[in-house]
Scaffold this active site. Structure first.
Site, PDB file in Angstrom:
ATOM      1  N   GLU A  18     -20.200   7.224  -7.094  1.00  0.00           N
ATOM      2  CA  GLU A  18     -20.692   5.898  -6.684  1.00  0.00           C
ATOM      3  C   GLU A  18     -22.171   5.745  -7.001  1.00  0.00           C
ATOM      4  O   GLU A  18     -22.856   6.702  -7.327  1.00  0.00           O
ATOM      5  CB  GLU A  18     -20.503   5.707  -5.162  1.00  0.00           C
ATOM      6  CG  GLU A  18     -19.324   4.816  -4.770  1.00  0.00           C
ATOM      7  CD  GLU A  18     -19.520   3.334  -5.099  1.00  0.00           C
ATOM      8  OE1 GLU A  18     -20.584   2.934  -5.618  1.00  0.00           O
ATOM      9  OE2 GLU A  18     -18.592   2.553  -4.825  1.00  0.00           O
ATOM     10  N   ARG A 101     -19.783   5.042   8.503  1.00  0.00           N
ATOM     11  CA  ARG A 101     -20.735   5.649   7.570  1.00  0.00           C
ATOM     12  C   ARG A 101     -21.244   4.553   6.650  1.00  0.00           C
ATOM     13  O   ARG A 101     -20.607   3.500   6.489  1.00  0.00           O
ATOM     14  CB  ARG A 101     -20.081   6.760   6.749  1.00  0.00           C
ATOM     15  CG  ARG A 101     -19.006   6.284   5.774  1.00  0.00           C
ATOM     16  CD  ARG A 101     -18.756   7.328   4.695  1.00  0.00           C
ATOM     17  NE  ARG A 101     -17.628   7.033   3.826  1.00  0.00           N
ATOM     18  CZ  ARG A 101     -17.667   6.232   2.761  1.00  0.00           C
ATOM     19  NH1 ARG A 101     -18.778   5.548   2.461  1.00  0.00           N
ATOM     20  NH2 ARG A 101     -16.600   6.067   1.999  1.00  0.00           N
ATOM     21  N   ASN A 103     -22.003   2.796   3.081  1.00  0.00           N
ATOM     22  CA  ASN A 103     -21.348   2.744   1.780  1.00  0.00           C
ATOM     23  C   ASN A 103     -22.411   2.328   0.758  1.00  0.00           C
ATOM     24  O   ASN A 103     -23.501   2.880   0.782  1.00  0.00           O
ATOM     25  CB  ASN A 103     -20.115   1.824   1.827  1.00  0.00           C
ATOM     26  CG  ASN A 103     -19.155   2.139   0.693  1.00  0.00           C
ATOM     27  OD1 ASN A 103     -18.967   3.295   0.339  1.00  0.00           O
ATOM     28  ND2 ASN A 103     -18.542   1.126   0.121  1.00  0.00           N
ATOM     29  N   GLU A 121     -12.670   6.294   6.282  1.00  0.00           N
ATOM     30  CA  GLU A 121     -11.322   6.003   5.780  1.00  0.00           C
ATOM     31  C   GLU A 121     -10.296   7.034   6.249  1.00  0.00           C
ATOM     32  O   GLU A 121     -10.593   8.221   6.324  1.00  0.00           O
ATOM     33  CB  GLU A 121     -11.342   5.952   4.251  1.00  0.00           C
ATOM     34  CG  GLU A 121     -12.123   4.759   3.716  1.00  0.00           C
ATOM     35  CD  GLU A 121     -12.381   4.844   2.222  1.00  0.00           C
ATOM     36  OE1 GLU A 121     -11.954   3.942   1.508  1.00  0.00           O
ATOM     37  OE2 GLU A 121     -12.988   5.821   1.794  1.00  0.00           O
ATOM     38  N   ASN A 154     -19.922  -3.292   0.192  1.00  0.00           N
ATOM     39  CA  ASN A 154     -19.911  -2.708  -1.146  1.00  0.00           C
ATOM     40  C   ASN A 154     -20.953  -3.330  -2.064  1.00  0.00           C
ATOM     41  O   ASN A 154     -22.100  -3.511  -1.653  1.00  0.00           O
ATOM     42  CB  ASN A 154     -18.493  -2.761  -1.726  1.00  0.00           C
ATOM     43  CG  ASN A 154     -18.089  -1.409  -2.282  1.00  0.00           C
ATOM     44  OD1 ASN A 154     -18.903  -0.692  -2.843  1.00  0.00           O
ATOM     45  ND2 ASN A 154     -16.841  -1.054  -2.096  1.00  0.00           N
ATOM     46  N   ASP A 204     -15.551  -3.488  -6.163  1.00  0.00           N
ATOM     47  CA  ASP A 204     -16.328  -2.356  -5.642  1.00  0.00           C
ATOM     48  C   ASP A 204     -17.806  -2.563  -5.985  1.00  0.00           C
ATOM     49  O   ASP A 204     -18.400  -3.546  -5.563  1.00  0.00           O
ATOM     50  CB  ASP A 204     -15.744  -1.058  -6.223  1.00  0.00           C
ATOM     51  CG  ASP A 204     -16.081   0.172  -5.404  1.00  0.00           C
ATOM     52  OD1 ASP A 204     -17.183   0.232  -4.833  1.00  0.00           O
ATOM     53  OD2 ASP A 204     -15.252   1.110  -5.344  1.00  0.00           O
TER      54      ASP A 204
END
Length: 299
Positions: A18, A101, A103, A121, A154, A204
């Site tokens: 990511e 948390r 992202n 998740e 996101n 995303d």
């Protein structure tokens, strides 16, 4: 259209790659492996990736004006000194929640670090809904919460005139826009500018090019799409050899190369055998557009 070429440049597969960010000074691509708990740096010179392990899921990395980097780690904003492999906490959010948390995160044109949270998740993209919030870490190290009730905070970026903030809450299957006040960092007038098609799957990470168009990585969609935020039309689709494309940024000498991160978490043996590059970092050339250099955190 020039001929688009896709190459897997970092094959050491991430579990959830990511937050790609080009570090011009180092001639390198920064990125994180969220569930692999490491911050990585791929050198365009040596073509090797180095990784620094951390003690919690690390979801985004950004440049810092004073040198080195800032990261989002668990529910903390933290500083990372690369050579010393030293992480120090700046501040923590979501103190009233045991199960969230950070992202994705990105720095705005004024040097503020925006990042949002989500519930941990159960499986990829399966989680308790409406647990996340969007935050900003200001250069004076204070934190502001913009809104909550987010599913998966996101992709984010800003228009070229800095008057619009673009944002993705993944499970809304929408790319959204807000009016943006660069002086104060305040956002308002929330609206959707693009709803994803079924085959595009889950929006995303995201970045903007020098023509003001957005590029969105489609998780489980195996592609990045180029959108016109003014008309809400999709302009281009670039398919990748992996399904779980997670984020994208421009980099390289003149920001004409696109880097795309991907994930392998949630794939079984058979799926992985069909997509051996899952979790790799991809470089796309020949798009015919350039990107905007990343802004460093001013704190």
């Amino acid at each position: 259209m020039s001929s688009v070429r896709i190459e897997c440049v970092a094959k050491e597969g991430c579990r959830v790659g990511e937050s790609p960010v080009w570090d011009e000074k180092e001639g390198a691509l920064l990125y994180v492996d969220i569930t692999g708990r490491k911050v990585c740096r791929w050198s365009s010179v040596t073509r090797q990736a180095q990784a620094i392990p951390v003690d919690a899921p690390v979801s985004s990395v950004a440049l810092r004006k004073s040198g080195d980097y800032v990261i989002t780690l668990g529910t903390r904003f933290a500083a990372l000194k690369w050579k010393e492999e030293l992480v120090t906490t700046i501040t923590q959010v979501d103190k009233d929640k045991a199960n969230t948390r950070f992202n994705d995160g990105k720095v705005d044109p004024a040097g503020r670090y925006f990042a949002g949270t989500m519930a941990e998740e159960i499986r990829p993209a399966v989680l308790e809904r409406h647990q996340g919030s969007l935050y900003t870490l200001f250069p004076d190290l204070s934190v502001v919460k913009h809104f909550d009730q987010v599913d998966i905070s996101n992709g984010l970026d800003w228009s070229l005139d800095h008057k619009t903030f673009f944002y993705i809450d993944s499970l809304s299957y929408s790319v959204d826009a807000f009016d943006y006040d660069l002086q104060t960092g305040k956002i308002g007038n929330h609206r959707s500018i693009y709803k994803l098609e079924k085959e595009e799957s889950i929006p995303d990470g995201m970045c903007i090019d020098t023509e003001g168009k957005l590029w969105v990585a489609c998780y489980d969609g195996g592609r990045v799409i180029r959108l016109d935020p003014e008309t809400g039309k999709r302009l281009q689709t670039v398919k990748l050899p992996v399904d779980k494309t997670t984020s994208c940024c421009f980099g390289g000498k003149d920001y004409s190369e696109m880097f795309v991160t991907s994930a392998s978490d949630g794939m079984d043996k058979e799926w992985l055998s069909q997509q051996p590059q899952a979790g790799g970092i991809f470089k796309i050339t020949g798009l015919g557009v350039k990107g905007v250099p990343p802004y460093p955190f001013a704190g």
